[in-house]
Design a protein around this motif. Structure first.
Motif, PDB file in Angstrom:
ATOM      1  N   ARG A 171      -7.595  -1.549   2.393  1.00  0.00           N
ATOM      2  CA  ARG A 171      -7.226  -2.968   2.346  1.00  0.00           C
ATOM      3  C   ARG A 171      -7.599  -3.667   3.652  1.00  0.00           C
ATOM      4  O   ARG A 171      -8.027  -4.826   3.645  1.00  0.00           O
TER       5      ARG A 171
ATOM      6  N   ASP B  47      -5.108   3.932   1.469  1.00  0.00           N
ATOM      7  CA  ASP B  47      -5.073   2.616   0.822  1.00  0.00           C
ATOM      8  C   ASP B  47      -4.941   1.502   1.856  1.00  0.00           C
ATOM      9  O   ASP B  47      -5.528   0.425   1.702  1.00  0.00           O
ATOM     10  N   THR B  48      -4.172   1.745   2.887  1.00  0.00           N
ATOM     11  CA  THR B  48      -4.032   0.752   3.951  1.00  0.00           C
ATOM     12  C   THR B  48      -5.354   0.515   4.664  1.00  0.00           C
ATOM     13  O   THR B  48      -5.729  -0.618   4.966  1.00  0.00           O
TER      14      THR B  48
ATOM     15  N   THR C 164       0.843  -1.194   0.000  1.00  0.00           N
ATOM     16  CA  THR C 164       0.000   0.000   0.000  1.00  0.00           C
ATOM     17  C   THR C 164       0.878   1.245   0.000  1.00  0.00           C
ATOM     18  O   THR C 164       1.912   1.297   0.673  1.00  0.00           O
TER      19      THR C 164
END
Length: 552
Positions: free
Chosen positions: A315, A311-312, A306
């Protein structure tokens, strides 16, 4: 040394069990009034009154009351439908959250058998149970008002035994679902079970519905009554039909046969309780197991690639949703319903009733159902379905607004993806449905999801509940929150229903797609408009939410 306090009796345990359910159902805390929750309970049970009165009047109609066939067919059919609904409801609703006493009482001085009995009796008086057996209750009272029964007391006994029969086998369905979700390989079990069900259903010939055409052309009088007679007899020979057939036997003065059918209901209730008890013991044995340890390799970090903090978060939400056992169960339900629909030739009935709009209605209904169960289940408790994850977010150096955006995005995409899969499955499995039908269904889902997410954000802030994916302890979503969630879903479905209603039996056109898509855009703008308020409230109520989702 003070003497050990006496162990509570059965009725004391029953009161404690109902008190626990009331406490969890109201999300009761200091300073909270029960008035609104009681009103919500009565409101959720109100459909049962309407259904009961409707079937009471139906059984008193001259055409039905003076017939030698229709009363028995209606009673036996309602017996079968009522029992089937009770037994399959844990699967259809993934309703494994409503019985947290399975784990909460594990360390209490109550035996598993007494817990089973108390839970079964308590389930008879839940709002949904009152709605489930209301049609049969109204039909039975209507039948008894037009036919003199030889032993009215036995009719009451048959009714109680039928309710206990349904409650016992609903425990079997519930504990089966819970044990499957608790299993280490739950995803494989559910996937393999659905595949086996699909294969088995393909070998069963569909039900002949050609009689619909003759009825439509010549009226009900053209219907071959032998079909109704055979169906009534067949339904009376399975355990749920013993109640309806027992009323018929009492109307003809055959008390001995009615007694035998009461004994049959009692026997099969005992069988159901025995199976449920075995499943309950299995669940208690597994509750103490933490599960196999997961060993990750050095290069298996899912967050290693990521690039941004957001984005982390995305996810992480995807992985939490993917690994959640209840999400797997919810994802399987629409496909099972589609298989049952084909097996029972249900589409033919919809084609007869709705004409060229049938595929749009059915495909849209299944797709909306698949999206709603995913979006509403997790968005309405968005800070707790991953256990104590919210505490991690509070301790991390990040903005909680990003957390809310990430959760909404993942839940929305999951709901839309679920709807697309259901729509494609319908098109391939049934071999029916046009591109316009598919687009109407997808646009309808796009109109529902934004309102579900918007409502879910506020419900998560004002009705936070503890929700463990491990199934060791699940708190019940408050009834008020459930009713508000249903209201949001109903408003989101209105454009789809209005467009297909205007289309009539001719089928939807491109103007229907445009109308539903326009409403979807409007609903999305509403979601964007109210999301900043939810983010501000999240910062203000963060400590309240944390205490609610981590309480013991």
């Amino acid at each position: 040394m003070s003497p050990r306090p006496p162990v509570p009796g059965f009725f004391r345990h029953l009161l404690l069990l109902w008190g626990l359910r009331l406490h969890l159902g109201l999300n009761q805390g200091p300073g909270k009034s029960r008035l609104l929750a009681v009103a919500a309970f009565l409101g959720s049970s109100a459909p049962g009154v309407l259904l009961g009165l409707s079937f009471f009047k139906l059984m008193r109609l001259g055409t039905i009351a003076h017939s030698n066939v229709w009363p028995y067919f209606i009673l036996n059919l309602l017996c079968f439908v009522t029992a089937a609904t009770w037994v399959t409801w844990p699967l259809l609703s993934a309703g494994v959250d409503d019985h947290s006493e399975l784990s909460r009482y594990a360390a209490f001085p109550i035996s598993p058998f007494r817990l089973l009995i108390g839970s079964t009796v308590a389930s008879l008086f839940e709002p949904r149970a009152l709605v489930f057996y209301a049609p049969l209750t109204g039909a039975a009272v209507g039948y008894a008002s037009r036919h003199r029964l030889a032993a009215p007391w036995l009719a009451a006994v048959l009714y109680v035994l039928f309710a206990l029969f349904c409650a016992a086998w609903s425990r079997v369905g519930l504990y089966t679902v819970i044990n499957v979700l608790k299993a280490k390989h739950s995803a494989r079990i559910m996937g393999g079970g659905m595949l086996a069900f699909l294969v088995a259903a393909s070998f069963i010939p569909p039900i002949d519905t050609s009689w619909l055409t003759s009825v439509g052309e010549a009226g009900v009088g053209a219907l071959d009554m032998s079909l109704i007679i055979n169906a009534a007899v067949a339904l009376s020979q399975v355990p749920p039909g013993y109640f309806g057939d027992g009323l018929g036997q009492l109307a003809h003065g055959r008390v001995r046969i009615a007694l035998l059918e009461a004994a049959g209901l009692l026997f099969f209730t005992g069988v159901g309780m025995a199976v449920a008890y075995a499943l309950l013991l299995r669940f208690h044995r597994q509750s103490g197991r933490s599960g196999g340890a997961r060993v990750d390799g050095a290069d298996s970090d899912p967050f290693a690639t990521t690039r941004t903090r957001f984005d982390t978060l995305l996810r992480r939400e995807v992985l939490d949703l993917w690994r959640n056992p209840r999400a797997r169960l919810l994802a399987a339900v629409p496909f099972i319903l589609a298989i049952l629909l084909k097996l029972l030739s249900g589409r033919d009935l919809f084609v007869y009733l709705l004409g060229n709009s049938a595929d749009a209605w059915v495909m849209g209904g299944l797709s909306i159902y698949g999206a709603v169960v995913i979006a509403s289940t997790f968005s309405q408790n968005t800070f707790a379905y991953d256990g104590h994850g919210f505490a991690v977010f509070l301790a991390a150096p990040l903005d909680l607004a990003d957390v809310l955006r990430a959760k909404n995005r993942v839940q929305g995409v999951a709901a839309l993806g679920m709807a697309v899969l259901v729509g494609l499955f319908y098109r391939v499995y049934f071999g029916a449905g046009t591109l316009v039908d598919f687009l109407c269904a997808m646009a309808a889902v796009a109109a529902v999801v934004p309102l579900l997410l918007a409502a879910g954000n506020f419900l998560s802030l004002y009705f936070p509940v503890k929700f463990h994916a491990s199934l060791k302890r699940r708190d019940k979503v408050p009834l008020t929150a459930s009713m508000l969630g249903i209201l949001a879903a109903s408003v989101g479905c209105m454009p789809f229903g209005h467009a297909l209603k205007l289309a009539g039996k001719d089928g939807p056109g491109w103007q229907s797609v445009a109308f539903i898509a326009g409403c979807a855009v409007l609903h999305f703008l509403v979601y964007l408009a109210v999301r900043p308020l939810a983010m501000r409230l999240l910062d203000q109520r963060r400590e309240l939410v944390l205490r609610a989702v981590t309480r013991e």
